[in-house]
Motif scaffolding. Structure first.
Motif, short mmCIF file in Angstrom:
data_model
loop_
_atom_site.label_atom_id
_atom_site.label_comp_id
_atom_site.label_asym_id
_atom_site.label_seq_id
_atom_site.Cartn_x
_atom_site.Cartn_y
_atom_site.Cartn_z
N SER A 84 32.26 40.70 34.89
CA SER A 84 30.84 40.61 35.25
C SER A 84 29.97 40.61 34.00
CB SER A 84 30.45 41.77 36.18
OG SER A 84 30.36 43.00 35.48
N ALA A 97 27.78 36.27 38.50
CA ALA A 97 28.61 37.26 37.83
C ALA A 97 29.36 38.10 38.85
CB ALA A 97 27.74 38.16 36.95
N MET A 98 28.69 38.47 39.94
CA MET A 98 29.35 39.27 40.98
C MET A 98 30.47 38.48 41.65
SD MET A 98 26.13 41.26 42.71
CE MET A 98 27.18 42.29 43.76
N ALA A 101 33.47 38.28 39.35
CA ALA A 101 34.18 39.56 39.25
C ALA A 101 34.94 39.89 40.53
CB ALA A 101 33.18 40.66 38.93
N ILE A 239 30.03 46.53 39.83
CA ILE A 239 29.93 45.20 39.23
C ILE A 239 28.47 44.81 39.03
CG2 ILE A 239 30.31 42.74 39.71
CD1 ILE A 239 32.97 43.62 41.09
N ALA A 243 26.61 44.25 35.42
CA ALA A 243 26.03 42.93 35.18
C ALA A 243 24.54 43.06 34.87
CB ALA A 243 26.25 42.04 36.40
#
Length: 284
Positions: A84, A97-98, A101, A239, A243
């Protein structure tokens, strides 16, 4: 292909769901008007209602909440968290990003909870069939190792000699079992596995967070696959937090290790096309 005359009925059946019913000005979740749920039930109860179809009692919801809280984060060295942070530094927004991840929460990183529930349930089926606890535990563990190798999901930890999250989770499970909220069988099975590993290894191999939360998910009657899904919901909080923290740092293209630290190359020594052609007897 001919489309049936009543296409609307076809579409309604194709997308049928028992989870939510939405019409202009009306939202019902599992039959409950959403306005009656807002401010009245907790998020863990909402999760339970969505995936199980009914509302849990307070004791069940408290155990689910404990498992969710315990699993939110385990530091930036955890692959999902690291990904992330790297994703944000490469320009992805928080949702990207989530997603990046969460996608790595698979069998190796993220799947131990599901696997531990599967192990506990297999042992429990043997006990229900009449096998004593210790024998069922030994058979279940041996079958798991024969099929998947020596790694046993839910036990031992690469970082913690004793995982600090386990004791409070088991204490809550024991208290819930004493009140009749959960049966308590799976806590006994998990402790039986711990005892077996201690006898075989000659040292303690304590339960870890995945083993403890698997006890809770099994006690609450969640399917193994949902154990992983709920873990993803929990870890998504960590996460998101990492992030978001990364967005405040002036770092671009963050790699898996600091630039000052070199990797080790173990491939062939330097070579050249001309020399390779000469060795092969071909015109250079």
């Amino acid at each position: 292909m001919t489309v049936p005359a009543d296409a609307a009925t076809l579409a309604a059946d194709y997308w049928r769901t028992s989870i939510i019913d939405i019409h202009p000005g009306s939202i019902h979740v599992r039959g409950y008007p959403i306005q009656e749920l807002i401010g009245q039930i907790s998020f863990p109860k909402m999760i339970w209602l969505m995936v199980r179809g009914e509302l849990p009692d307070d004791g069940q919801a408290a155990l689910l909440e404990a498992a969710l809280v315990a699993s939110v984060d385990h530091g930036p060295h955890a692959p999902s968290i690291a990904i992330s942070k790297m994703a944000v530094s490469c320009g992805l927004p928080l949702n990207g990003a989530m997603a990046s991840a969460i996608n790595v929460l698979d069998d190796v990183h993220g799947g131990a909870g599901q696997q531990a529930v599967e192990l506990y349930q297999a042992i429990d089926r043997d006990i229900v069939a009449g096998t004593p606890l210790d024998a069922a535990v030994a058979r279940g563990v041996d079958a798991r190792i024969a099929l998947h190798g020596k790694y046993l999901p839910g036990f031992g930890h690469r970082f913690h000699p004793v995982d600090p999250r386990v004791a409070p989770l088991l204490a809550m499970t024991d208290a819930a079992a004493a009140r009749g909220v959960v049966p308590g069988r799976y806590a006994g099975i998990a402790r039986g596995i711990e005892a077996l590993l201690t006898r075989r290894k000659g040292r303690a191999i304590p339960m870890n967070i995945d083993g403890a939360t698997a006890v809770i998910y099994a006690e609450l009657g969640f399917a193994p696959e949902l154990a992983r899904g709920i873990f993803c919901l929990s870890r998504a909080v960590g996460i998101l937090s990492h992030a978001w923290e990364q967005t405040g740092r002036a770092e671009r293209n963050k790699g898996p290790m600091p630039r000052q630290m070199a990797y080790r190359y173990d491939g062939p020594a330097e070579r050249h096309l001309a020399a390779d052609a000469k060795d092969a007897g071909e015109p250079a």
